[in-house]
Write an enzyme that holds these catalytic residues in place. Structure first.
Site, short mmCIF file in Angstrom:
data_model
loop_
_atom_site.label_atom_id
_atom_site.label_comp_id
_atom_site.label_asym_id
_atom_site.label_seq_id
_atom_site.Cartn_x
_atom_site.Cartn_y
_atom_site.Cartn_z
N GLU A 64 -4.97 10.38 -1.23
CA GLU A 64 -5.51 10.58 -2.57
C GLU A 64 -5.99 12.02 -2.80
O GLU A 64 -7.18 12.27 -3.04
CB GLU A 64 -6.64 9.59 -2.86
CG GLU A 64 -6.20 8.14 -2.75
CD GLU A 64 -7.32 7.16 -3.11
OE1 GLU A 64 -8.43 7.59 -3.46
OE2 GLU A 64 -7.06 5.95 -3.05
N GLU A 87 -3.05 1.12 -0.14
CA GLU A 87 -4.37 0.52 -0.45
C GLU A 87 -4.26 -0.34 -1.69
O GLU A 87 -3.67 0.07 -2.69
CB GLU A 87 -5.43 1.60 -0.74
CG GLU A 87 -5.94 2.35 0.44
CD GLU A 87 -7.03 3.36 0.06
OE1 GLU A 87 -7.73 3.16 -0.96
OE2 GLU A 87 -7.15 4.35 0.79
O1 IFM Z 1 -12.91 3.43 -0.56
C1 IFM Z 1 -11.92 4.09 -1.27
C2 IFM Z 1 -10.95 4.77 -0.32
O2 IFM Z 1 -11.61 5.66 0.52
C3 IFM Z 1 -9.91 5.55 -1.10
N1 IFM Z 1 -9.30 4.72 -2.10
C4 IFM Z 1 -10.14 3.95 -2.96
C5 IFM Z 1 -11.13 3.14 -2.13
C6 IFM Z 1 -12.05 2.31 -3.05
O3 IFM Z 1 -12.76 3.15 -3.90
#
Ligand code: IFM
Length: 502
Positions: free
Chosen positions: A200, A407
């Site tokens: 990210e 994710e």
């Molecule tokens: O916890 C975060 C993660 O570190 C990166 N993506 C989003 C998740 C939830 O906010």
């Protein structure tokens, strides 16, 4: 009885049947909507994900240097309740227990990140062997358990000393990253075959340097654009450094939190607002990495801020080093409308309050709106349709690039009941709906190779501290006791049967 003993796959299969009672699933408007027993192909990768600063703790163990998140979280007012990652889920000292949990869940893959300050405490110079040894022990334990390690090199914990020198807005940070990538690749490349350079980068650039809600907490729009460029450059340089040391074959990738942008109406003004968010939220990474170019409209939108002369000849070609797959992190869609020019849009986090915006070049022309529907504990809308939209967009725009959902998950206000169980039906419904969306996108031609739940266990949720729980496994942060939630048992059932229950 250890927490890992507290459930077994047999239970998971039973639990999996009960999830048909959850009916709050988001509508995914596709042909697969009526299929009640969705199977995924053999070889589909089922995983869970974590990140170093969020779970490891042991902030100064074995020579680890401070990161920007240590500094940021220790400064009053930045993180809810003054929480820090000093102890977190103490994973650094609990690798065997946590790998046993992964094994009980039945995942094929585990996505973790390497903490740069454990390897190079100041972000440059020789590697700390004790830091490398920790990750070698973790990887060995995973391989021993039959679990494929997927290593991310950067999940936001920049060595503090590199921030002191200028951070991601400074070009040299990209060069330092490439050096670090080569060190870790050389140390672990004999056993790790899947690598991700960045997690990210949008958050690292725009939450870190524009809105300032993440470390290092700077609110300098041009610095955020410079950071985004140097993160793209670092991805390219890091990819080359990895490929130079990794044995063949190895997969190198990047993970983006792409925004599923939806205009409120079909008006020209709302469509233009969506275009602006897409430019600074998505194409600022997609265009350099996959096409070796900057989005022309973004350069136009930001002309009043910068002439982009920090982009040097050859940078975009370097950023476009081919990747083997693209990681997608998705949680909820982004609803936008036009805002009257020269009027700052309200903050989606604090309605009515103007605050530094992460949407550089898009503010003040855009309003981010609260999307309708059910919400998670993060106040994020539950809408699996956005994931379908992203995956089918990438099918069309990036043909030939395999995708992994690196994710997806949800925070809810989970607690252990007096019997020690953690019932989280909303999370099960969320995961079910989103896996159905992945399945639908695959049925419609998206090349999705795997899915990782965020997160394996409750952890430090950045500016929210420990107040938001995303885990399949509940962590009591006072005792470090782990308890598999109902969703963990449910997910184990999904993995065991290779799909969603009928
Ligand atoms: O916890 C975060 C993660 O570190 C990166 N993506 C989003 C998740 C939830 O906010």
């Amino acid at each position: 009885m250890t927490t890992a003993d507290a459930f077994a796959l047999g239970d998971a299969a039973t639990d999996a049947r009960t999830d048909t009672q959850t009916d709050a699933r988001t509508d995914v408007r596709t042909s697969a909507q009526t299929d009640t027993a969705l199977r995924f192909p053999a070889g589909f990768r089922w995983g869970a994900a974590t990140a170093a600063y969020q779970i490891e703790g042991a902030a100064s163990a074995d020579g680890r240097g401070p990161s920007i998140w240590d500094t940021f979280s220790r400064a009053p007012g930045n993180v809810l309740n003054g929480d820090t990652g000093d102890i977190a889920a103490d994973h650094y000292h609990r690798v065997p227990e946590d790998v046993a949990l992964l094994k009980r869940l039945g995942v094929s893959d585990y996505r973790f990140s390497v903490a740069w300050p454990r390897i190079q405490p100041t972000g440059r110079g020789p590697a700390l062997q004790r830091g490398l040894d920790f990750y070698r022990r973790l990887v060995d334990a995973l391989l021993e358990a039959g679990i494929r390690p997927v290593a991310t090199l950067y999940h936001w914990d920049l060595p503090q000393q590199l921030e002191v020198l200028g951070g991601w807005p400074r070009r040299e940070t990209a060069e330092r990253f490439a050096e670090y990538a080569g060190i870790v690749g050389a140390a672990l490349g004999d056993r790790v075959h899947d690598w991700t350079t960045f997690n990210e980068p949008w958050c690292a650039a725009f939450l870190g340097y524009a809105s300032g809600v993440h470390a290092p907490g700077r609110t300098e729009p041009v610095a955020a654009l410079r950071a985004a460029h140097h993160l793209n450059l670092a991805h390219g340089l890091g990819t080359a450094a990895l490929r130079a040391v990794l044995p063949h074959p190895a997969a190198v990738s990047l993970t983006l939190n792409l925004h599923a942008v939806r205009p409120l109406t079909g008006s020209a003004a709302d469509l233009d607002a969506a275009r602006r968010i897409d430019a600074v939220g998505n194409r600022i990474f997609l265009d350099p990495v996959f096409h070796g170019r900057l989005p022309e409209d973004l350069v136009r939108d930001t002309a009043g801020l910068t002439d982009w002369s920090f982009v040097r000849d050859g940078d975009l070609a370097a950023a476009a080093a081919p990747v083997d797959w693209l990681g997608i992190n998705y949680y909820s869609p982004t609803l936008v409308a036009a805002a009257p020019a020269a009027e700052p849009g309200p903050s989606p986090r604090s309605p009515g309050v103007a605050e530094p915006s992460p949407w550089v070049g898009a503010q003040p022309y855009v309003r981010l709106l609260p999307a309708p529907g059910p919400r998670t504990a993060m106040d994020w809308p539950v809408d699996a349709g956005g994931l379908y939209e992203l995956l089918t967009r990438l099918r069309d725009e990036l043909p030939g690039v395999p995708l992994l959902i690196t994710e997806n998950g949800a925070a809810y206000a989970d607690y252990a009941d007096p019997e020690g169980a953690v019932h989280d039906p909303d999370r099960i419904a969320y995961l079910h709906g989103h896996l159905a969306a992945v399945h639908a996108a695959m049925a419609d031609g998206a090349d999705v190779r795997g899915y990782f739940v965020w997160s394996l266990m409750d952890n430090f949720e950045w500016a929210h501290g420990y107040s938001k729980r995303f885990g399949l496994v509940h962590v009591d942060f006072a005792t470090q006791r782990r308890t598999v939630k109902d969703s963990g048992r449910w997910y184990a059932g999904v993995i065991a049967r290779g799909g969603l229950p009928a």
